[in-house]
Design an enzyme around this catalytic site. Structure first.
Site, PDB file in Angstrom:
ATOM      1  N   PHE A 295      39.094  64.789  49.849  1.00 12.60           N
ATOM      2  CA  PHE A 295      38.774  64.654  51.279  1.00 12.60           C
ATOM      3  C   PHE A 295      40.137  63.985  51.685  1.00 12.60           C
ATOM      4  O   PHE A 295      39.543  62.631  52.760  1.00 12.60           O
ATOM      5  CB  PHE A 295      37.457  63.300  50.846  1.00 12.60           C
TER       6      PHE A 295
ATOM      7  N   GLU B 236      45.395  63.770  48.561  1.00 11.17           N
ATOM      8  CA  GLU B 236      46.972  63.861  49.613  1.00 11.17           C
ATOM      9  C   GLU B 236      47.731  63.247  49.172  1.00 11.17           C
ATOM     10  O   GLU B 236      49.000  64.351  48.568  1.00 11.17           O
ATOM     11  CB  GLU B 236      46.831  64.577  51.062  1.00 11.17           C
TER      12      GLU B 236
ATOM     13  N   ARG C 133      47.988  62.399  64.766  1.00 19.31           N
ATOM     14  CA  ARG C 133      46.692  63.595  65.291  1.00 19.31           C
ATOM     15  C   ARG C 133      45.874  62.374  66.241  1.00 19.31           C
ATOM     16  O   ARG C 133      45.248  63.328  66.304  1.00 19.31           O
ATOM     17  CB  ARG C 133      46.427  64.439  63.813  1.00 19.31           C
TER      18      ARG C 133
ATOM     19  N   THR D 236      49.913  69.495  61.691  1.00 19.50           N
ATOM     20  CA  THR D 236      50.601  68.958  62.703  1.00 19.50           C
ATOM     21  C   THR D 236      52.640  68.486  62.600  1.00 19.50           C
ATOM     22  O   THR D 236      53.406  68.579  63.523  1.00 19.50           O
ATOM     23  CB  THR D 236      50.140  67.064  63.738  1.00 19.50           C
TER      24      THR D 236
ATOM     25  N   GLU E 263      37.525  70.188  58.180  1.00 18.24           N
ATOM     26  CA  GLU E 263      37.368  68.803  58.681  1.00 18.24           C
ATOM     27  C   GLU E 263      36.529  68.623  59.741  1.00 18.24           C
ATOM     28  O   GLU E 263      35.134  67.625  60.665  1.00 18.24           O
ATOM     29  CB  GLU E 263      38.220  68.321  59.215  1.00 18.24           C
TER      30      GLU E 263
HETATM   31  N1  MTE Z   1      35.261  69.432  50.712  1.00 22.37           N
HETATM   32  C1  MTE Z   1      34.740  69.059  49.358  1.00 22.37           C
HETATM   33  N2  MTE Z   1      33.644  69.547  48.745  1.00 22.37           N
HETATM   34  N3  MTE Z   1      35.164  68.665  48.723  1.00 22.37           N
HETATM   35  C2  MTE Z   1      36.637  67.843  49.678  1.00 22.37           C
HETATM   36  O1  MTE Z   1      37.311  67.053  48.180  1.00 22.37           O
HETATM   37  N4  MTE Z   1      37.975  67.609  51.493  1.00 22.37           N
HETATM   38  C3  MTE Z   1      38.086  67.734  53.112  1.00 22.37           C
HETATM   39  C4  MTE Z   1      37.448  69.889  53.032  1.00 22.37           C
HETATM   40  N5  MTE Z   1      36.060  69.472  52.633  1.00 22.37           N
HETATM   41  C5  MTE Z   1      36.643  68.167  50.838  1.00 22.37           C
HETATM   42  C6  MTE Z   1      36.169  69.579  51.204  1.00 22.37           C
HETATM   43  C7  MTE Z   1      38.757  68.135  53.462  1.00 22.37           C
HETATM   44  S1  MTE Z   1      40.080  66.624  54.071  1.00 22.37           S
HETATM   45  C8  MTE Z   1      39.333  69.050  54.194  1.00 22.37           C
HETATM   46  S2  MTE Z   1      41.663  68.641  54.493  1.00 22.37           S
HETATM   47  C9  MTE Z   1      40.113  70.678  53.372  1.00 22.37           C
HETATM   48  O2  MTE Z   1      38.439  70.604  53.037  1.00 22.37           O
HETATM   49  C10 MTE Z   1      40.591  70.869  52.714  1.00 22.37           C
HETATM   50  O3  MTE Z   1      40.179  72.403  51.728  1.00 22.37           O
HETATM   51  P1  MTE Z   1      40.326  73.725  53.213  1.00 22.37           P
HETATM   52  O4  MTE Z   1      41.919  73.334  54.017  1.00 22.37           O
HETATM   53  O5  MTE Z   1      40.406  74.557  52.599  1.00 22.37           O
HETATM   54  O6  MTE Z   1      39.629  73.673  54.418  1.00 22.37           O
HETATM   55  N1  HPA Z   2      46.891  67.217  58.498  1.00 18.61           N
HETATM   56  C1  HPA Z   2      46.426  66.942  57.237  1.00 18.61           C
HETATM   57  N2  HPA Z   2      47.458  66.365  56.376  1.00 18.61           N
HETATM   58  C2  HPA Z   2      48.490  66.203  57.108  1.00 18.61           C
HETATM   59  C3  HPA Z   2      48.908  66.898  58.153  1.00 18.61           C
HETATM   60  C4  HPA Z   2      47.951  67.346  58.877  1.00 18.61           C
HETATM   61  O1  HPA Z   2      47.997  67.172  60.207  1.00 18.61           O
HETATM   62  N3  HPA Z   2      50.292  66.482  58.234  1.00 18.61           N
HETATM   63  C5  HPA Z   2      50.685  65.791  57.677  1.00 18.61           C
HETATM   64  N4  HPA Z   2      49.479  66.001  56.069  1.00 18.61           N
HETATM   65 MO1  MOS Z   3      42.572  66.264  54.169  1.00 17.58          MO
HETATM   66  S1  MOS Z   3      42.304  64.711  55.375  1.00 17.58           S
HETATM   67  O1  MOS Z   3      43.614  66.923  55.851  1.00 17.58           O
HETATM   68  O2  MOS Z   3      42.667  66.255  52.991  1.00 17.58           O
END
Ligand code: MTE
Ligand code: HPA
Ligand code: MOS
Length: 749
Positions: free
Chosen positions: A222, A226, A304, A433, A705
């Protein structure tokens, strides 16, 4: 199609860091963290800890062979505090011992003398004192100064949104293993294996190629992993480097809550101006971001916030300024939405303020100002907008006018229960971004038995990215999904990865996979064409069968693979993808930073118990812009999870630090997250399918997200329910709207 992980998940066989079988000689780490939020370290006494049987090494800042520095964007964060502590929970000493119990017992014996310094927890106070992480930034569209005189209505206000604990089920953790010649392998629960690798190399003063980071999957990230998973990966690597033994550290829940950063709280000021027709003409906003004690990802999060300050509205005159304020809290970090939800709340609050003052539903203003195709965002990109389409489909499908009448009827028939409705349109830009981060690589091997192994930079954290990547490959080769295995994310197989974040993981890594598969397929087709004496364009593979000029042959996939091998043609490919057309110039704050936007609209209905202040959500009814979903089960899951997480942030989740910077909501007994009983009774999701081209993988728009931001509607639905009970209530725009706050508002002036 089901998530490919569901089989092992349901059987409890999926592997997380804490499940990795231990090597002999493994040691366990624990951290002594600062008991005060700001101070000068006078002395640290570890002598009692060192005496305990089973303690192998006690590590402080002076033992670090390289740089004592983990700051990714700004080098302002020490791994272990050397001279000063900047937040409660800041690591000072790392203890390694034969067992977890011994390590934690030893930590309790450590004594530090720390001279207390003034503590700042409030971002506005930090800004007043000049404590900024980076210089402020301002996004502008046209000229607000000239626009105010054309406005018939002008309102000003202030808003607060609080932080949010990530509460991934798997806490932060890592397991480091010594390899030959000083190399170290780190199993890490991280969204960013490369960040962990880079930082470990920096702290240990060894080259990156000596560090292998491996991630099978996360029990949730979540955003919380990161950047901040790096800390624990590097701690374990450091201890392994110094002891030459495997070292593991999986945080206990309370350690994790205390020592790691959260969603950024924001305090904001707005000024909004409209004409008689309720067109918003001007909007000025200042954001005070509570960054915590170090930059971490705050500058990117702040960026953002500015990008999303007008949500899915077109406003011709905008001035938005953001301050990243240094306070004595744990460094706040990425959290689903990455600063976007914080600014969307402010524009929604501004609209609500106008609506309440003019005594009309906010929906009237929202609808009038939706961004249309061709309208310009404050950062210069022109919208390819699905905002009106989502809104109108919502109205058509769910009939909010009728819902409102039913609610009015309910409200006049019920003294102690009141309902409220809000609509919440969303617009979220897809791409990191920071333009250079938008790149990914995939390594695809086809083995001689016809099975396929895929490695990418994508980290599976429950969002289903591995399933999507497997679907991409299965589609291109036209083979059964069972032939495909997605490997762990590993920095020795795939280098220089961006974190799995920004909802762009499937787009970036999926496209790289697509390219690698296409290349292998092209070669295989040439081999088959040569065998059959036809041109490569005559060859097709359909459901594992080889067709020549649309005619079925007796060749199947496996035979084609073996033929390719025997001809000494490569069955492997490493591909690189970077999305075209994106750019941003921060010197003028203009550009085209996003590959595309994801849109949607939600209706949220709340019922408030006006005696107790408690509440429920009757329904969340959504039209979401999926482009063309490549996996409806996964994408619906992302919507449902995001909505509930967003509602939690807006309503019951309340982070409390006291004025000394100590976390009071430091366990699940004092920090309430939505459980099955607080999930809305109905979540309906309608897919708005569009046929337009976009840069998404297989036109399936990013979904990770954006749905979280539907949860913002919950706050405004509650507000409307309270107003139905107490029309004179003056309610500050101060989220979360906890039951206590609801009760105060119900009976306030
Ligand atoms: N869904 C689950 N089940 N677990 C997670 O940790 N992270 C969220 C979202 N959905 C998350 C989730 C976040 S913060 C992001 S940025 C995106 O999943 C990342 O995965 P994606 O880029 O494949 O969508
Ligand atoms: N989103 C999520 N994570 C990031 C970004 C963004 O735009 N830029 C750097 N890390
Ligand atoms: Mo999601 S807050 O960009 O890991």
């Amino acid at each position: 199609m089901n998530n490919i992980d569901s089989y092992t998940h349901l059987r409890g066989e999926s592997i997380y860091v804490d499940d990795i079988p231990l090597q002999a000689e493994t040691l366990f780490a624990a951290v002594y963290d600062s008991p005060v939020a700001h101070g000068k370290i006078i002395s640290i006494d570890v002598s009692e800890a060192e005496k305990i049987k089973g303690v192998v090494r006690v590590i402080t800042a002076k033992d670090i062979p390289g740089e004592n520095q983990i700051g990714g964007i700004v080098p302002d964060e020490e791994l272990l505090a050397s001279t000063h502590v900047h937040f409660c929970g800041m690591p000072i000493v790392l203890v390694v011992a034969e067992t977890e119990e011994i390590a934690r017992t030893a930590v309790k014996k450590i004594k530090a003398e720390i001279e207390r310094l003034p503590v700042i927890t409030d971002p506005r106070e930090a800004k007043e004192k000049g404590e900024l992480i980076i210089p402020p930034r301002t996004f502008k569209l046209d000229n607000t100064g000239d626009a105010w005189k054309d406005c018939d209505y002008i309102f000003e206000g202030r808003t607060e949104t609080n932080g949010q604990e990530h509460l991934y089920i798997e806490t932060q953790g890592a397991y480091a293993l010594p390899q030959e010649n000083g190399s170290i392998k780190i199993y890490s629960s991280t969204q960013g294996p490369t960040a962990a690798q880079r930082t470990a190399a920096r702290v240990l003063n060894i080259p990156m190629h000596q560090i292998e980071v491996d991630t099978t999957r996360l029990g949730g990230g979540f955003g919380g992993k990161e950047d901040q998973a790096t800390t624990w990966a590097v701690m374990c690597a450091l201890a392994t480097h110094l002891t030459k033994r495997p070292v593991k550290y999986c945080l206990h829940r309370m350690e994790d809550m205390r020592m790691t950063g959260k969603r950024h709280p924001y305090s904001s000021d707005f000024k909004i101006g409209l004409n008689k027709e309720l067109k918003i003409l001007a909007y000025e906003v200042s954001f005070y971001q509570n960054a915590g004690a170090a930059a971490d990802l705050s500058p990117a999060v702040m960026e953002r916030t500015l990008f999303h300050c007008t949500n899915s509205y077109f406003i011709p005159n905008v001035k938005a300024t953001a301050y990243s304020c240094r306070t004595n809290l744990p460094p706040n970090t990425a959290f689903r939405g990455f600063g976007g939800p914080q600014s969307m709340f402010v524009i929604e609050a501004a609209i609500a303020k106008v609506a309440e003052a003019l005594n009309l539903p906010a929906t009237v203003i929202q609808e009038k100002n939706l961004i249309q195709a061709g309208d310009e965002f404050p950062y210069g990109q022109k919208a390819d907008s699905e905002a009106p389409a989502c809104w109108h489909k919502t109205v058509e499908l769910y009939d909010p006018e009728k819902l409102r009448q039913e609610i009015n009827e309910f409200n006049s028939n019920n003294k102690h229960y009141k309902k409220g409705l809000a609509m919440m349109p969303i617009c979220f830009g897809i791409s990191f971004t920071k333009t250079p981060m938008n790149q990914a690589r995939a390594l695809v091997h086809v083995y001689t038995d016809g099975s396929i192994g895929i490695s990418t930079g994508a980290v599976e954290m429950g969002q289903g990215v591995n399933t999507k990547i497997a679907q991409v490959a299965a589609g291109i080769f036209s083979v059964d999904l069972k032939r495909i295995k997605i490997n762990s994310t590993n920095t020795w197989r795939i280098a220089n990865t961006s974190p799995s974040a920004a909802s762009a993981t499937a787009d970036l890594n999926g496209k790289a996979t697509q390219m690698a598969c296409m290349e292998i397929l092209k070669r295989m087709k040439q081999v088959i064409a040569d065998e059959f004496n036809v041109s490569a364009t005559a060859v097709e593979i359909k459901e594992e069968t080889i067709f020549i000029n649309n005619e079925k042959t007796d060749w199947d996939w496996k035979k084609a693979v073996m033929a390719t091998y025997l001809r000494r043609v490569s069955l492997s490919e490493h591909a690189h993808y970077s999305p075209p057309g994106i750019h941003f110039d921060a010197t003028i704050e203009k550009g085209h930073p996003f590959a595309y936007h994801t849109y949607g609209t939600a209706i949220v209905i709340a019922t408030v118990d006006c005696l107790r202040g408690t509440y429920e959500f009757d329904a969340v009814k959504v039209v979401h812009d999926f482009g063309k979903s490549m996996n409806e089960i996964i994408d619906r899951g992302q919507c449902e999870g995001g909505i509930v997480q967003g509602i939690g942030w807006m309503t019951m989740e309340e982070i409390v630090y006291d004025k000394d910077g100590k976390l009071r909501s430091n366990a699940l007994s004092t920090y309430k997250v939505p459980d099955i009983y607080s999930v809305p009774k109905e979540i309906s999701i309608h897919a708005l399918e569009t046929t337009k081209d976009n840069l998404a993988i297989l036109r399936s728009k990013a979904v990770g997200e954006p749905p979280l931001m539907y949860g913002i509607g919950a706050y405004f639905a509650l507000r409307n329910a309270i107003k139905a009970f107490n029309p004179a209530a003056e309610i500050a725009f101060d989220a979360p709207m906890t039951a206590e706050k609801v009760l105060m508002a119900l009976y306030g002036k």
